[in-house]
Every structure is written in structure tokens, then in C-alpha cells.
Enzyme design. Structure first.
Site, PDB file in Angstrom:
ATOM      1  N   CYS A  42       0.537  -1.489  -0.155  1.00 26.64           N
ATOM      2  CA  CYS A  42       0.434  -0.069  -0.209  1.00 26.64           C
ATOM      3  C   CYS A  42       1.119   1.299   0.094  1.00 26.64           C
ATOM      4  O   CYS A  42       1.924   1.510   1.098  1.00 26.64           O
ATOM      5  CB  CYS A  42      -0.355   0.187   1.175  1.00 26.64           C
ATOM      6  SG  CYS A  42      -2.186   1.740   0.993  1.00 26.64           S
ATOM      7  N   GLU A  86      -3.940  -8.287  -3.525  1.00 28.41           N
ATOM      8  CA  GLU A  86      -4.648  -8.356  -2.316  1.00 28.41           C
ATOM      9  C   GLU A  86      -4.175  -6.714  -1.546  1.00 28.41           C
ATOM     10  O   GLU A  86      -2.276  -6.850  -2.408  1.00 28.41           O
ATOM     11  CB  GLU A  86      -4.026  -9.144  -0.988  1.00 28.41           C
ATOM     12  CG  GLU A  86      -4.298  -9.503   0.088  1.00 28.41           C
ATOM     13  CD  GLU A  86      -2.997  -8.970   1.244  1.00 28.41           C
ATOM     14  OE1 GLU A  86      -3.383  -9.218   1.765  1.00 28.41           O
ATOM     15  OE2 GLU A  86      -1.942  -9.418   0.132  1.00 28.41           O
TER      16      GLU A  86
END
Length: 577
Positions: free
Chosen positions: A86, A130
Site C-alpha cells: 500500500c 490483495e
């Protein structure tokens, strides 16, 4: 023997210690990881790569910075997977198909984009990623921008994309771990062609909905288009608005978005933290907390208000609430983080109280179980216990990947998947716990079969089925999932109502019945699915089973139908719990 009638070539990026691979191989033998990349930046130690190669071998493994790997070095594949970090996904200039990527260097999402872009007509038909749950809301200054960039760039490459934020514990898994899962397929695939209504696909018919059922929350539907170039999306999407327009379940097709917030639907067995612990007599002493150290742990876990001063001299009160101490054993664990390892007192590390009254940290094998990895998957002579904890803090829950992998397979091939590599399978004999060392012990050692929380309904139907001699060894093994094949369908008693089947107990000749299973799926299959050498294509009933519990010992029972089956109720063997 594995069923290679179907074949899905997988490339795994940001592979870690192989969570995607374990989950997909547990879903179906069709998934084959042909190339993978794992590189830990800013460190000389490549622990994840060491573990990955120890478990799966070096063939097709890349331990290089993905930024430096040419797309031509990556073989063509059907499915691209990865848990990409992220980061800030904003771009400094328009993404040009001719000029490549002109964005922030080191932002690994753009490496995924680069690979998909440069593969051109050979790009994979399917993608599966994911990320953290906050992805759909980031950044705080422009809610949802990062996710909009990702969706828009995938749409421009020809993908239809669906997503779900899933808390593993909501579906019976042993850890409260919320993550965003993204599945995409090219718009000319048979899957994309089946979509008639975006709303129905998200809520009922799609890959995610079939894998993890939910009910939509009232008044949370959001429908909109993502417009403009990638640079314009980066600069302008949802600007100056308070909330992200993305719900935690949704789909994007041709840049048109339908999303909604989802409440999970699940009524099956639930794994807990306590059910995944080893007996304390097998825990090394260094994992126990001394009486001298205990007050430090209690302080870290407790509520507190602390006066602090900024560099500019501004005083403020830092406050945080209390946390459970010790951790609850009858619930799924809290989310594991990368700082789980080490002896220093910490607010975020798990601490459990043992039956003897002592407090201790979790050992690596327990951390692996909370992510549904095989026991001692990260055990390696060059990897410390602290680093093993770090690796699990970075990992995903393999059970989520397994269920999505099964759902994707069903959509691709229109049949139920089978696997000879379930997620609990030990990949290497060396790290396995030798139970022979404890043959004289009387205590119960949990081995690859976590305890689960559930209530047996004595009024539910229970089918007792004869196990043929060539399958007895299979049903005597202590494994959490199994597949049972009945006799050929014309010999299955018509008096047994299939819609009432709920529980199953295998009958072992000369022993009787002992183990109780939940019938997860009842379907039509063939023996050749698992034993292709038999060439037996006669239709049979097939039960996908999940282990629940066992009687103290085997109990004899008469088989009423053709000496092969008995239809009864759970209350005959198990009282209501």
C-alpha cells in the site's frame, strides 16, 4: 495423482512466503505457479525468499527487484496474483501506452501495470490481488483516489474488476484480518460475458459473492463513472469530498462502478485463537513472560493518557484505550502485525494465559496457524523466530485465497475443483514436528487440525457411509478437510433425501464410526477426478467434508441401506452442545 485436465498458469508477484500459492494449490490442482518474484527492499536479508525456495524450490523463483525485471523475463501466464504494498499511487504525468510509465518510482502498483501493459495481447486473462482494507478510502486528502486509479488503469487494459473487503474471522477463520481482495478478468472472457446486471453480479452471481455470501446494507449503493485520463483521475477524483464513493463490495466494468457495503453471511464452524495453540509444555521458556516483566506488559496493554510536547513546543494529550489482556482464547485472534516477534513488551503483540496461570507470547507455529499456513512453514535454519513473526505479519490468510480460487475455477470450467494439495499440507519433511518424540505423552497435541467453535444440532440429518478398503487410510488420517465418493449414483438409496443431508460420518469396516464431518458441498462427480488411473467416469455423489469432532472411540452401527449407508440424526451419537 493430480487432475491435469485443466491448467491455469500462475505468476506470483510480491510472493512473500507463498500465501497465494498455498491458497490456490489448495483450491485446485489446476493452478500451477510457473514463475514468482520476492524481493525485500532496503535489507540484505531475504528471509521470505529463503523460505519460499525451501518450500517450493528454486525453479521459476526470482529474487530481484521487480523494478529491474524485464517483462520479457516473465513467462506468459493465465493468472497474475500478488499482495502489492500500500503506497501513494498518484502519478506525475499521464500514463502513455507508447511512452511507458511516468509515475512515482518504486510504487509497485505501477510494476503490475507495466507487466500487464507490456504483455499486450498475451496479458493474463485473470488477475487476483490483495491489499489493506483502507485502500478504498485512501488518501485521507482525496478519499478513494488510489483505488480509482487502480480501477481506471485496469479498465484501460481491458479488465472487468470486482472487489470485496473481507474480514477472515467473519467466515470462520482464526484471525480478525480485514483485507481488500481484487479479482479481474478480461472483457472478452466467458466470465465477463455472463454479466447481465452489475447489481446482481456483486450481490449474488459473481466470483466474490459465490465465495463469500453477504447481504447488502440499506442505503449504501453507489453508482458512478471514473472519468478522464489516469492523470486527471489522480488530480481530480472525489476532490474536496469527505467520504469515499467505494463500498466494500463492488464491480467496475468499462469504468462504470457499482458498489455497496456488505454484511457477511456465515453460520458454519468458527476457529478461535485458543483452538490453534500448542500445549504449554512444548513452548520454549523464552516465550513466557516473567513476573518482573509482567507489569510492563500490563501497562502497554492498558488505557493511558500521556502529556507530550511537539518539536515546536506545543503540548497535547496522547491517549489510547485499553486492550484485552490476556487475549481472548474463545474468539478469533486480533490482527497480526509485523512487530509480533521479540521479547519487548508491546501493546500489539498477542499474549495468552496458559492453563497453569503463566503468561506467554505466541510461538511461530501458532502465528502460522492464524494465517492458515502449514505448521512450521517458515522454519528455516537462517530465519530467526522474530523474523518468522515478521513474515507472518506481512502474510495473508490462505483460507481466503483458497475460497476465491475455488470460485474462480468454477467460473472458468463450470465444475467443482479438486486438490491433492490442501492448504494444511506440509511442503517439506524437515520442519515437521516428529510426533514419535512424544509417544509417551498423554496430553493432546494439536496437529494440523485446529479446534473449532460450533454447535451440533441433534435434529439435523446425519449420513453414515461405508468407506471402501482402498480409502480407509485416507479417512484414518487426521486432516481438516476430505472428499467422500459414494457408490455409483444408481446404487445410492433413493430414500435418502439429499436436501436434508447435513452431517456425515465415515464407517470403517471392523471399527465402526468415530469422526463427524459437516457436508460443505454435495455434488455429482467421478472417481477419475482424484484417481484418473481408474478411468472411472461413472457419475457418483461426492461430498466435500469439513471435520468437526470425534467420539472418544469407534462405535459400531448397522448400515441399513445395501450394507453401505445409514440415514439417521446427529442426536444418535452427539448430544446437543
Amino acid at each position: 495423482m493430480s487432475n491435469k485436465k485443466h491448467h491455469i498458469r500462475v505468476v506470483e508477484l510480491f510472493a512473500g512466503v507463498g500465501g497465494f500459492r498455498i491458497g490456490l494449490e489448495g483450491a485446485s490442482d489446476a493452478y500451477e505457479t510457473i514463475w514468482n518474484n520476492q524481493w525485500e527492499p532496503s535489507t540484505k536479508r531475504q528471509d521470505a525468499s529463503l523460505v519460499y525456495r525451501a518450500r517450493f524450490g528454486s525453479n521459476g523463483h526470482s529474487n530481484r527487484d521487480i523494478n529491474l525485471v524485464p517483462t520479457t523475463d516473465i513467462p506468459d501466464h493465465d493468472l497474475l496474483v500478488g499482495g502489492f504494498p500500500c503506497q501513494d499511487y498518484s502519478v506525475a504525468a499521464t500514463l502513455s501506452k507508447s511512452g511507458g510509465i511516468e509515475g512515482k518510482k518504486g510504487v509497485l502498483w505501477w510494476q503490475i501495470y507495466r507487466i500487464l501493459l507490456e504483455k499486450g495481447e498475451n496479458r493474463p486473462k485473470y488477475i487476483f490481488f490483495e491489499n489493506v482494507d483502507r485502500l478504498i478510502n485512501s488518501p485521507a486528502t482525496q478519499r478513494g483516489r488510489d483505488f480509482a486509479i487502480i480501477l481506471a488503469s485496469l479498465a484501460d487494459l481491458g479488465y472487468v474488476v470486482e472487489w470485496r473487503i473481507i474480514n477472515a474471522a467473519d467466515y470462520g477463520m482464526p484471525q480478525r484480518r480485514r483485507r481488500t481482495y481484487i479479482v479481474g478478468y478480461l472483457k472478452d472472457t466467458s466470465i465477463a460475458q455472463r454479466i447481465e446486471s452489475l447489481e446482481d453480479w456483486v450481490e449474488y452471481d459473481g466470483i466474490m459473492a459465490q465465495a463469500f455470501p453477504f447481504k447488502p446494507k440499506d442505503q449504501t449503493v453507489s453508482v458512478f463513472n471514473i472519468e478522464g485520463t489516469i492523470k486527471e483521475v489522480s488530480d481530480n477524483f472525489n476532490k474536496q469530498k469527505k467520504d469515499s464513493p467505494f463500498g466494500n463490495a463492488g464491480i467496475m466494468q468499462l469504468r462504470h462502478v457499482y458498489s455497496v457495503d456488505a454484511d457477511p453471511i456465515y453460520d458454519g464452524p468458527q476457529q478461535t485463537l485458543g483452538g490453534n495453540l500448542v500445549d504449554e509444555t512444548f513452548v520454549p521458556e523464552e516465550f513466557f513472560i516473567s513476573q518482573d516483566e509482567l507489569p510492563k506488559w500490563q501497562y502497554e496493554k492498558g488505557a493511558k493518557k500521556i502529556k507530550r510536547t511537539t518539536k515546536e513546543g506545543y503540548e497535547y494529550i496522547f491517549s489510547e484505550g485499553g486492550m484485552a489482556f490476556p487475549d481472548y482464547l474463545d474468539k478469533p485472534s486480533r490482527t497480526m502485525i509485523t512487530g509480533e516477534g521479540g521479547t519487548a513488551p508491546s501493546r500489539f503483540k498477542h499474549v495468552v494465559r496458559t492453563p497453569s496461570g503463566r503468561y506467554r507470547r505466541l510461538i511461530p507455529i501458532e502465528l502460522e496457524r492464524l494465517n492458515m499456513f502449514p505448521d512450521n512453514h517458515t522454519l528455516h535454519p537462517e530465519v530467526s523466530d522474530g523474523r518468522r513473526a515478521f513474515l507472518m505479519g506481512n502474510a495473508l490468510v490462505c483460507g481466503i485465497v483458497e475460497q476465491i480460487g475455488k470460485s474462480l475455477y468454477r467460473f472458468i470450467y463450470g465444475e467443482e475443483p479438486t486438490s491433492t494439495r490442501p492448504i494444511f499440507t506440509q511442503r517439506d519433511e524437515k520442519p515437521m514436528l516428529d510426533l514419535g518424540l512424544f509417544a509417551e505423552e498423554t496430553i493432546d497435541i494439536i496437529v494440523n487440525r485446529p479446534k473449532k467453535t460450533f454447535t451440533i444440532d441433534k435434529n439435523k440429518h446425519l449420513l453414515v457411509g461405508y468407506v471402501k478398503p482402498d480409502n480407509q487410510d485416507y479417512f484414518l488420517k487426521e486432516e481438516p478437510t476430505k472428499i467422500y465418493y459414494t457408490g455409483k449414483t444408481h446404487s445410492f438409496p433413493s430414500t435418502i433425501a439429499l436436501n436434508k443431508l447435513y452431517y456425515f460420518m465415515p464407517y470403517i469396516k471392523g471399527k465402526g464410526v468415530r469422526d463427524l464431518y459437516l457436508i460443505r458441498i454435495a455434488r455429482i462427480g467421478t472417481k477419475a477426478e482424484i484417481h484418473p488411473e481408474s478411468k472411472d467416469e461413472e457419475p457418483r455423489l461426492v461430498f466435500d467434508l469439513e471435520y468437526l469432532k470425534s467420539l472418544p472411540d469407534y462405535k459400531q452401527v448397522n448400515l441399513n441401506f445395501m450394507r453401505a449407508y445409514t440415514d439417521t440424526f446427529a442426536g444418535r451419537f452427539f448430544s446437543e452442545e
